[in-house]
Design a protein around this motif. Structure first.
Motif, mmCIF file in Angstrom:
data_model
loop_
_atom_site.group_PDB
_atom_site.id
_atom_site.type_symbol
_atom_site.label_atom_id
_atom_site.label_comp_id
_atom_site.label_asym_id
_atom_site.label_seq_id
_atom_site.Cartn_x
_atom_site.Cartn_y
_atom_site.Cartn_z
ATOM 1 N N ARG A 281 -3.151 6.030 5.155
ATOM 2 C CA ARG A 281 -2.962 4.577 5.341
ATOM 3 C C ARG A 281 -2.187 3.919 4.211
ATOM 4 O O ARG A 281 -1.419 2.995 4.433
ATOM 5 N N LYS A 282 -2.415 4.410 2.999
ATOM 6 C CA LYS A 282 -1.726 3.818 1.846
ATOM 7 C C LYS A 282 -0.212 3.977 1.995
ATOM 8 O O LYS A 282 0.555 3.025 1.807
ATOM 9 N N THR A 283 0.219 5.205 2.356
ATOM 10 C CA THR A 283 1.660 5.473 2.528
ATOM 11 C C THR A 283 2.226 4.613 3.650
ATOM 12 O O THR A 283 3.312 4.038 3.533
ATOM 13 N N LYS A 284 1.450 4.533 4.747
ATOM 14 C CA LYS A 284 1.901 3.751 5.911
ATOM 15 C C LYS A 284 2.053 2.277 5.542
ATOM 16 O O LYS A 284 2.998 1.606 5.956
ATOM 17 N N SER A 285 1.103 1.782 4.754
ATOM 18 C CA SER A 285 1.171 0.357 4.369
ATOM 19 C C SER A 285 2.370 0.095 3.466
ATOM 20 O O SER A 285 2.987 -0.969 3.529
ATOM 21 N N MET A 286 2.732 1.085 2.625
ATOM 22 C CA MET A 286 3.931 0.942 1.777
ATOM 23 C C MET A 286 5.181 0.824 2.647
ATOM 24 O O MET A 286 6.040 -0.029 2.414
ATOM 25 N N ASP A 287 5.255 1.678 3.691
ATOM 26 C CA ASP A 287 6.404 1.618 4.620
ATOM 27 C C ASP A 287 6.443 0.258 5.315
ATOM 28 O O ASP A 287 7.508 -0.345 5.473
ATOM 29 N N ALA A 288 5.266 -0.212 5.731
ATOM 30 C CA ALA A 288 5.184 -1.501 6.444
ATOM 31 C C ALA A 288 5.656 -2.644 5.549
ATOM 32 O O ALA A 288 6.413 -3.522 5.990
ATOM 33 N N LEU A 289 5.237 -2.622 4.283
ATOM 34 C CA LEU A 289 5.620 -3.704 3.365
ATOM 35 C C LEU A 289 7.119 -3.682 3.057
ATOM 36 O O LEU A 289 7.718 -4.723 2.807
ATOM 37 N N LYS A 290 7.721 -2.467 3.075
ATOM 38 C CA LYS A 290 9.178 -2.401 2.872
ATOM 39 C C LYS A 290 9.909 -3.074 4.023
ATOM 40 O O LYS A 290 10.918 -3.746 3.822
ATOM 41 N N LYS A 291 9.389 -2.864 5.244
ATOM 42 C CA LYS A 291 10.068 -3.409 6.440
ATOM 43 C C LYS A 291 9.805 -4.905 6.618
ATOM 44 O O LYS A 291 10.698 -5.663 6.976
ATOM 45 N N CYS A 292 8.568 -5.320 6.427
ATOM 46 C CA CYS A 292 8.255 -6.752 6.627
ATOM 47 C C CYS A 292 7.245 -7.197 5.569
ATOM 48 O O CYS A 292 6.036 -7.184 5.812
ATOM 49 N N ASP A 293 7.788 -7.553 4.429
ATOM 50 C CA ASP A 293 6.987 -7.884 3.242
ATOM 51 C C ASP A 293 6.150 -9.146 3.431
ATOM 52 O O ASP A 293 5.024 -9.243 2.963
ATOM 53 N N HIS A 294 6.726 -10.128 4.144
ATOM 54 C CA HIS A 294 6.045 -11.426 4.235
ATOM 55 C C HIS A 294 5.377 -11.640 5.597
ATOM 56 O O HIS A 294 5.187 -12.773 6.025
ATOM 57 N N ASP A 295 5.043 -10.556 6.288
ATOM 58 C CA ASP A 295 4.387 -10.719 7.591
ATOM 59 C C ASP A 295 2.872 -10.784 7.388
ATOM 60 O O ASP A 295 2.282 -9.889 6.786
ATOM 61 N N PRO A 296 2.220 -11.854 7.890
ATOM 62 C CA PRO A 296 0.775 -12.007 7.629
ATOM 63 C C PRO A 296 -0.073 -10.894 8.231
ATOM 64 O O PRO A 296 -1.121 -10.543 7.686
ATOM 65 N N HIS A 297 0.368 -10.294 9.376
ATOM 66 C CA HIS A 297 -0.421 -9.221 9.995
ATOM 67 C C HIS A 297 -0.482 -7.993 9.081
ATOM 68 O O HIS A 297 -1.541 -7.381 8.912
ATOM 69 N N VAL A 298 0.684 -7.655 8.494
ATOM 70 C CA VAL A 298 0.740 -6.503 7.572
ATOM 71 C C VAL A 298 -0.102 -6.798 6.331
ATOM 72 O O VAL A 298 -0.855 -5.938 5.852
ATOM 73 N N ILE A 299 0.017 -8.016 5.829
ATOM 74 C CA ILE A 299 -0.730 -8.400 4.609
ATOM 75 C C ILE A 299 -2.241 -8.320 4.871
ATOM 76 O O ILE A 299 -3.004 -7.826 4.033
ATOM 77 N N ALA A 300 -2.654 -8.770 6.075
ATOM 78 C CA ALA A 300 -4.084 -8.696 6.423
ATOM 79 C C ALA A 300 -4.534 -7.239 6.533
ATOM 80 O O ALA A 300 -5.639 -6.888 6.108
ATOM 81 N N ALA A 301 -3.661 -6.365 7.085
ATOM 82 C CA ALA A 301 -4.006 -4.944 7.214
ATOM 83 C C ALA A 301 -4.168 -4.297 5.839
ATOM 84 O O ALA A 301 -5.092 -3.507 5.610
ATOM 85 N N VAL A 302 -3.269 -4.663 4.884
ATOM 86 C CA VAL A 302 -3.366 -4.135 3.505
ATOM 87 C C VAL A 302 -4.639 -4.653 2.840
ATOM 88 O O VAL A 302 -5.336 -3.921 2.129
ATOM 89 N N ALA A 303 -4.966 -5.924 3.104
ATOM 90 C CA ALA A 303 -6.197 -6.511 2.548
ATOM 91 C C ALA A 303 -7.423 -5.727 3.027
ATOM 92 O O ALA A 303 -8.358 -5.481 2.260
ATOM 93 N N LYS A 304 -7.401 -5.301 4.315
ATOM 94 C CA LYS A 304 -8.521 -4.506 4.847
ATOM 95 C C LYS A 304 -8.661 -3.183 4.099
ATOM 96 O O LYS A 304 -9.773 -2.716 3.844
ATOM 97 N N LEU A 305 -7.498 -2.568 3.752
ATOM 98 C CA LEU A 305 -7.546 -1.302 2.983
ATOM 99 C C LEU A 305 -8.239 -1.513 1.645
ATOM 100 O O LEU A 305 -9.098 -0.729 1.250
ATOM 101 N N PHE A 306 -7.845 -2.592 0.947
ATOM 102 C CA PHE A 306 -8.478 -2.897 -0.345
ATOM 103 C C PHE A 306 -9.973 -3.157 -0.163
ATOM 104 O O PHE A 306 -10.797 -2.761 -0.989
ATOM 105 N N TRP A 307 -10.300 -3.836 0.931
ATOM 106 C CA TRP A 307 -11.693 -4.168 1.245
ATOM 107 C C TRP A 307 -12.508 -2.880 1.415
ATOM 108 O O TRP A 307 -13.582 -2.718 0.840
ATOM 109 N N HIS A 308 -11.973 -1.930 2.204
ATOM 110 C CA HIS A 308 -12.685 -0.667 2.433
ATOM 111 C C HIS A 308 -12.812 0.142 1.147
ATOM 112 O O HIS A 308 -13.773 0.889 0.974
ATOM 113 N N ASP A 309 -11.832 -0.001 0.237
ATOM 114 C CA ASP A 309 -11.874 0.723 -1.042
ATOM 115 C C ASP A 309 -12.689 -0.014 -2.104
ATOM 116 O O ASP A 309 -12.672 0.359 -3.276
#
Length: 819
Positions: free
Chosen positions: A696-724
């Motif tokens: 998931r970490k690698t996937k989220s890096m790819d997602a942020l490269k493609k759409c850095d300011h998209d709230p859906h991606v940001i929320a998904a990354v926030a969930k990763l931090f939450w689980h960790d």
């Protein structure tokens, strides 16, 4: 001739090369005939050729098998290295050139060196003691700390000091009247640790350059505390007009009374020194300060700060006289006029404030002073911070238009007000808008900006007064009427809101927005009959598709299914291309269990509006419910053909596969979806959740490269931090998501759920308050809950909590599916 020789030479060389090659053929040429015969070798013969082994590796192994014992010399060297060194290396001392040659150097024991350190310390203490008075100047408490911070001087540094000493000695001898030379020489001795030598040098400097302030100040700094006063006393006697020396003399005193006495003595010699006057006034009490300032303005009549300080200390009448005198002396000083205005405001004469500022600007212009608009605006902000609101408003009113082109006024003033608002100067911004509205009475945008300012920083009364004034000048601006009505409604005054909307309808008779606002007011306040009447009137007057939709919503809530169907049918006859009516009709049939009829409604809707994504999604969900995945898959494929590059349809297809356990097909679809819509945030967010946890970490890096300011991606990354369990990072990313998309309720629910688990009660209240202010309308989980009939009159807080519960259920279901 040369060319002929060249041809012959080249021909001869060529012939020799050919002869050489014929006698010494290359290896490839020697085996050429054998290589040609290789084509006769059969496949079986090729295979039967034995493999040649790798003999080199075998030989290498053999080579390293031999064993040689470690020589004794190496072991001896290792033993010596581990020993503690007890003697200095004589070679190193000889190399530095500070001792006798190598052959004559005795071996020095380190124990003797250690014993010698005590002697060195006592010598240092003796050197630092004061030879004149016999008292030590070493601070016994701080000495150990000083020792720690002392730098050990190397041989190179010692030689540098010697060179510098010679050079500075030459400077002071050749030009003894040059003060920087003496100062530098004294500082060098100070660095070298010879404080006594430094004092003697600077003393000579004082004798040679008695008129240099800097030399006396240096002498004062280097002198021991008891002698410093005597040194500075000599200095002020020699240079009685030096402000710096008098200030230093005052600093050396320990109580305010003595400091004041020194400063007054200085003023006897230099009565026009503003620095001395300021210093002596700061030390005095209010009454003495006033008397001192009277004398100060006589001695320094051209210094504005002294006049203003005096005016502040005087009574109202005396202050006016002081300012008038100041104006005579300093006719080009705007601060006097501004202080006069503040004085009048502080004494309740607000009517005079505007006149004073106006008169002041005219007087300054007569004196030939250019009025700097930016500087005056800064003065207005300063007046606001000081609490002089009337002065601030008067300054803005009289200076905001200076130097601004007529066609640029509106844009410039709005920009000024916004800047002031950012800096927290609310009264200044309000004054700018007030002045702008006197010039542009009918500009809706300025009224709206001013209303927004009042909404965020003013009171309900001030906002109401502004909006009342606004609709007087702009009666055709629906948004101003609606804003006024909404504010009344939020304040709990429903009759007042109703009255405003009636006035608005009288001003704009055929405004649908006002009809719908009136309907919403009645509907939200549990007055369905009034709401129905309003909508019936709106339909009679030829309302648009929105009116029919709202009418159907009212009937749905009241449970009048036949009336709802009738309204939807009538509406669709008029507005067949409005997809929401088809959607509502299909949903009505679904609620009643008439799935075939619902299917017909969706199909009819798709014929009229094939670009409506909600219709395609509802149709696919219905097929999945009725027939199964295969039919739903076909519907979604058709939808994607009609609406290419649509991430929502791709996501629906992926989720349909996942619901039926087809993980592989879902992954293939997701890959295709990301190829077609590479910048879609919802797809990237879903793909992050689909991959296994380690990826998931690698996937989220790819997602942020493609759409850095998209709230859906940001929320998904926030969930990763939450689980960790990275709580602070998760909070920051969730906050970023709700800031980027405050209208999407799902992010607020996620944020609130996070704070319920990891935050304080204060954090939870803050998220709730911000969510209520944002009034979210959209979101995959939010919309079905907020639009459900049973939740139609629920508060945002109640809906938020229901969405949080739904998110919890979804997570537990996802976990069960994994297990």
């Amino acid at each position: 001739m040369d060319s002929r020789r060249k041809d012959r030479r080249e021909a001869r060389l060529k012939e020799e090369i050919e002869k050489y090659r014929a006698s010494n053929p290359k290896i490839t040429e020697q085996f050429a005939n054998l290589k040609r015969k290789l084509y006769t070798v059969s496949a079986q013969e090729w295979e039967s050729i034995p493999e040649i082994g790798d003999y080199s590796l075998r030989n290498k192994k053999k080579r390293f098998e031999s064993f040689v014992p470690v020589p004794d010399t190496l072991l001896e060297k290792a033993r010596q290295e581990k020993e503690h060194v007890t003697a200095l290396d004589p070679k190193s001392r000889a190399a530095s050139g500070t001792e006798t040659p190598w052959s004559q150097t005795p071996v020095t024991d380190l124990t003797a060196v250690g014993e010698g350190r005590g002697t060195v310390l006592s010598l240092k203490l003796d050197r630092l003691s004061d030879s004149v008075s016999g008292l030590t100047v070493v601070d016994p408490k701080g000495y150990l700390t000083d020792l720690k911070s002392m730098k050990i001087t190397s041989d190179a540094e010692i030689s540098d000091i010697k060179k510098a000493r010679l050079l500075l000695k030459s400077v002071t001898q050749t030009n003894p009247k040059h003060p920087p030379g003496w100062i530098a020489a004294a500082r060098l001795e100070e660095v070298a640790g010879k404080i006594q030598a430094a004092r003697q040098l600077i003393q000579k400097g004082c004798e040679e350059c008695p008129k240099s302030e800097d030399v006396w100040l240096e002498a004062c700094r280097l002198a021991n505390p008891d002698e410093a006063k005597a040194v500075i006393a000599k200095g002020v006697k020699t240079i009685p007009n030096s402000v710096k020396l008098w200030m230093q003399a005052a600093k050396l005193e320990h109580d305010d009374l003595n400091r004041s006495r020194v400063l007054r003595k200085g003023l006897e010699h230099i009565p026009d020194s503003v620095r001395l006057w300021k210093a002596v006034v700061e030390l005095a009490n209010e009454e003495d300060a006033r008397l001192l300032l009277h004398r100060a303005v006589e001695c320094c009549p051209l210094h504005i700060e002294l006049w203003l300080a005096l005016a502040r200390l005087e009574t109202y009448d005396n202050a006016k006289k002081v300012l008038n005198k100041a104006r005579e002396k300093l006719s080009k000083e705007p601060a006097i006029w501004i202080t006069a205005a503040k004085l009048e405001e502080a004494n309740g004469n607000t009517s005079m404030v505007g006149k004073i500022i106006e008169r002041g600007i005219r007087a300054l212009q007569r004196e030939g002073l250019a009025i700097d608009r930016e500087a005056w605006m800064r003065e207005a902000e300063a007046a606001e911070r000081a609490g002089s609101v009337a002065t601030c408003q008067a300054i803005i009113r009289n200076t905001i238009g200076i130097g601004v082109e007529e066609e640029d006024r509106k844009r410039t003033w709005v920009a000024d007000a916004e800047e002031c608002k950012k800096r927290g100067s609310i009264e200044t911004a309000r004054a700018i808008y007030a002045h702008a509205l006197t010039v542009f009475l009918t500009k809706k945008s300025i009224w709206l900006k001013a209303a927004q300012l009042e909404k965020s920083h003013g009171t309900r009364e001030s906002l109401d007064a502004l909006l009342r004034k606004a609709v007087t000048y702009r009666p055709q601006a629906e948004v101003l009427w609606l804003m006024g009505a909404k504010e009344k409604w939020l304040a709990g005054d429903v009759p007042a809101a109703r009255a405003i909307l009636q006035e608005a309808y009288a001003a704009i008779p055929n405004s649908e927005e006002i009809w719908l606002a009136a309907f919403k007011l009645e509907f939200e306040n549990n007055e369905p009959e009034r709401a129905r009447m309003l909508l019936a009137k709106a339909r009679e007057r030829g309302g648009t598709e929105k009116v029919w939709m709202k009418s159907a919503i009212v009937e749905r809530e009241l449970g009048n299914l036949d009336e709802e169907r009738k309204l939807l049918d009538e509406g669709l006859k008029r507005y067949a291309s409005f997809f929401k009516l088809w959607l509502m009709l299909g949903q009505l049939e679904e609620r009643l269990g008439h799935l075939e009829k619902a299917k017909e409604a969706y199909d009819s809707g798709l014929k009229h509006c094939s670009n409506s994504i909600p219709l395609w999604l509802s149709r696919a969900n219905l097929e999945e419910k009725m027939v199964g995945l295969s039919k739903a898959r076909a519907v979604l494929t058709m939808g994607r053909k009609k609406n290419p590059q649509n991430p929502e349809l791709w996501l629906a297809a992926v989720r349909a596969e996942l619901r039926h356990g087809n993980k592989k097909e879902a992954d293939i679809l997701m890959a295709k979806a990301l190829q077609e819509c590479p910048n879609s945030g919802i797809l990237w967010a879903a793909s992050i959740e689909m991959v296994p946890r380690p990826q998931r970490k690698t996937k989220s890096m790819d997602a942020l490269k493609k759409c850095d300011h998209d709230p859906h991606v940001i929320a998904a990354v926030a969930k990763l931090f939450w689980h960790d369990r990275k709580v602070d990072k998760a909070r920051n990313w969730l906050n970023r998501a709700v800031t980027l998309a405050p209208d999407i309720g799902d992010f607020w629910a996620l944020y609130y759920k996070f704070e319920l688990q990891h935050g304080t009660e204060e954090n939870q209240k803050d998220v709730l308050k911000r969510c209520e202010a944002a009034e979210p309308k959209h979101g995959e989980k939010w919309q079905p809950i907020s639009k459900a009939v049973e939740n139609s009159h629920q508060s945002i807080e109640a809906i938020l909590k229901k969405v949080v519960v739904a998110l919890g259920k979804e997570e537990s279901a996802a976990e069960n599916n994994k297990h």
